[in-house]
Design an enzyme around this catalytic site. Structure first.
Site, mmCIF file in Angstrom:
data_model
loop_
_atom_site.group_PDB
_atom_site.id
_atom_site.type_symbol
_atom_site.label_atom_id
_atom_site.label_comp_id
_atom_site.label_asym_id
_atom_site.label_seq_id
_atom_site.Cartn_x
_atom_site.Cartn_y
_atom_site.Cartn_z
ATOM 1 N N ARG A 12 0.901 -0.802 -0.353
ATOM 2 C CA ARG A 12 0.114 -0.318 -0.395
ATOM 3 C C ARG A 12 1.201 1.281 -0.553
ATOM 4 N NH1 ARG A 12 -0.429 4.887 2.228
ATOM 5 N NH2 ARG A 12 -0.569 3.808 4.479
ATOM 6 N N GLU A 13 1.458 1.733 1.209
ATOM 7 C CA GLU A 13 2.156 2.741 1.164
ATOM 8 C C GLU A 13 3.229 2.922 0.035
ATOM 9 O OE1 GLU A 13 2.745 5.163 3.681
ATOM 10 O OE2 GLU A 13 4.548 6.284 1.667
ATOM 11 N N HIS A 72 -6.503 0.128 2.904
ATOM 12 C CA HIS A 72 -6.500 1.286 2.731
ATOM 13 C C HIS A 72 -7.142 2.360 2.236
ATOM 14 C CE1 HIS A 72 -4.506 4.849 4.215
ATOM 15 N NE2 HIS A 72 -4.329 4.752 4.633
ATOM 16 N N ARG A 132 -9.664 0.387 11.451
ATOM 17 C CA ARG A 132 -9.016 1.016 12.673
ATOM 18 C C ARG A 132 -8.871 2.045 12.278
ATOM 19 N NH1 ARG A 132 -3.220 3.552 9.698
ATOM 20 N NH2 ARG A 132 -5.359 3.969 9.022
ATOM 21 N N THR A 166 2.974 11.974 8.616
ATOM 22 C CA THR A 166 2.520 12.096 7.219
ATOM 23 C C THR A 166 3.034 12.327 6.776
ATOM 24 O OG1 THR A 166 0.074 11.698 7.336
ATOM 25 C CG2 THR A 166 1.004 12.657 5.564
ATOM 26 N N HIS A 193 2.258 5.452 11.956
ATOM 27 C CA HIS A 193 2.946 5.560 10.898
ATOM 28 C C HIS A 193 3.533 6.270 10.574
ATOM 29 C CE1 HIS A 193 1.746 4.704 6.586
ATOM 30 N NE2 HIS A 193 2.573 6.083 6.219
ATOM 31 N N HIS A 195 6.854 8.413 8.961
ATOM 32 C CA HIS A 195 7.375 8.790 7.146
ATOM 33 C C HIS A 195 9.078 9.108 7.504
ATOM 34 C CE1 HIS A 195 4.454 8.369 4.278
ATOM 35 N NE2 HIS A 195 3.920 8.759 4.758
ATOM 36 N N HIS A 290 39.940 -2.803 15.868
ATOM 37 C CA HIS A 290 38.298 -3.665 15.667
ATOM 38 C C HIS A 290 37.600 -5.174 15.783
ATOM 39 C CE1 HIS A 290 34.746 -0.415 15.767
ATOM 40 N NE2 HIS A 290 36.376 0.519 15.868
#
Ligand code: HCA
Ligand code: CU
Length: 380
Positions: A12-13, A72, A132, A166, A193, A195, A290
């Site tokens: 979806r996103e 959605h 939701r 958003t 959610h 971004h 390291h």
């Protein structure tokens, strides 16, 4: 923080990512891979977006996956009616609540939003589906408005409310504060959610969980609108450190790379070098100090264990920073035998060449090999 659920939104996103075009076959492959990985929910593009999106949604519902399938939709009865017919387990309903979106996007006031939200939620529940309700642009919305809206939808029995950053403006502390406040106002689950515009998407997800959120939205490699959202792999990296038993018990971490490769190929991108876990150098150790410590005990310079993800660490032995412990290990890998003094001598040769130009593994290997040969045959 420990127990959390993933709402995986690659389909979806992720479809809102600039490069994304998923045909039906690709969507099905991705859905199956996500399910196999162990995500709790798979979120799909709204069936109201296009006829093919609707058909794909139906096709994925028919796969019989373990993950619950969500779609959605806008907070609108017309969209909800199309969505409930697709066979999904639930709907993620969203509407913009910030003044930016109310004035420049849909033009509705808060009273209208609340009335419509309740109508849509009650309708979805009457169909026996999970629902939701989320506010788009939550962090630029009026707090009092937002909380009274969430209180109202909680009262009518919404399963989850969602907070969405958003535009990617929220800082971890702001996230903690808002989710904490919301936790005191509603009794339902809280989904979040985030971004990644300001690079906080993983940290924000983590703070949301600390504050009482129950569900986190992710996408594979973080793909989404603009530079995307909380990446699934990055969230796994964060959470496997926080809750190792839960995360390792629930998700097939050794399938992460395969899943990311599948999505990367589908949207024609490369995995970034600095990607958590799967970036090409995520388990490469270079400086002599390291390398020595890592060879003694990997926990010295590793918080993640590559073996948990089916990956291996790599100790660099071909640079001007290389130390003799790394070379000693390489000598062993090549099946050669040398005393420590000899290893130190050949290390000096590798470093001398690496001071002149960048050298490859093959260069270092051939220095080691010819040094070893000379030990036994003497200089030619
Ligand atoms: C968008 C919508 C959304 C929705 C998030 C949610 C956002 O703007 O494309 O449903 O919680 O970021 O607000 O992805
Ligand atoms: Cu989004």
């Amino acid at each position: 923080v420990g127990r959390f659920k993933i709402i995986e939104s690659t389909l979806r996103e992720g479809e809102q990512f600039a490069n994304a075009y998923f045909d039906t076959e690709t969507k099905i492959k991705i859905a199956k891979a996500l399910d196999d990985f162990g995500v709790d929910y798979i979120e799909l593009t709204s069936p109201a977006a296009s006829e093919q999106s609707r058909r794909d949604c139906e096709a994925i519902c028919k796969l019989g996956l373990k993950a619950k399938i969500l779609t959605h939709v806008r907070c609108d009865m017309r969209d909800a009616k199309i969505a409930v017919e697709t066979g999904v387990d639930g709907l993620d309903v969203v509407i913009g609540t910030s003044s930016f979106l109310r004035e420049h996007s849909h033009g509705k006031d808060m009273a209208y939003i609340e009335k419509t939200a309740i109508e849509v939620i009650e309708y979805i529940k009457s169909k026996g589906l999970e629902v939701r309700f989320s506010s788009e642009d939550s962090f630029r919305s009026d707090l009092v408005d937002l909380l009274s809206l969430y209180r109202a939808v909680d009262k009518v029995g919404v399963h989850r409310v969602g907070i969405a950053d958003t535009v990617g403006c929220a800082s971890p502390r702001q996230v903690y504060d808002l989710v904490r406040t919301l936790r005191g106002v509603v009794s339902c689950d809280i989904e979040t959610h985030f971004h990644d515009d300001t690079g906080c998407s993983i940290a924000n997800a983590y703070c949301a969980l600390e504050a009482g959120a129950t569900h986190i939205d992710t996408s594979v490699l973080g793909i989404g609108e603009r530079n995307g959202i909380t990446p699934l792999g990055g969230l796994m990296a964060r959470m496997v450190v926080t809750s190792p038993e839960y995360v390792k018990g629930k998700y097939k971490l050794h399938k992460l790379k395969e899943l990311e490769d599948l999505v990367a190929e589908a949207v024609e991108i490369n995995t970034p070098f600095n990607n958590p876990i799967t970036g090409f150098c995520a388990f490469t150790h270079k400086a002599g100090i390291h390398a020595k410590a890592i060879l003694n005990n990997p926990s010295t310079y590793e918080i993640l264990n590559p073996a948990d993800f089916g990956l291996t660490r790599y100790v660099h032995f071909a640079s001007r920073l290389t130390g003799w412990n790394a070379v000693k290990t390489r000598v062993g890998q090549l099946g050669l035998e040398m005393t420590d003094d000899q290893v130190k001598e050949v290390t000096a040769k590798i470093k001398a060449l690496a001071d002149v130009r960048p050298i490859a593994i093959d260069d270092a290997d051939s220095i080691i090999r010819s040094f070893h040969l000379n030990l036994h045959e003497g200089p030619i």
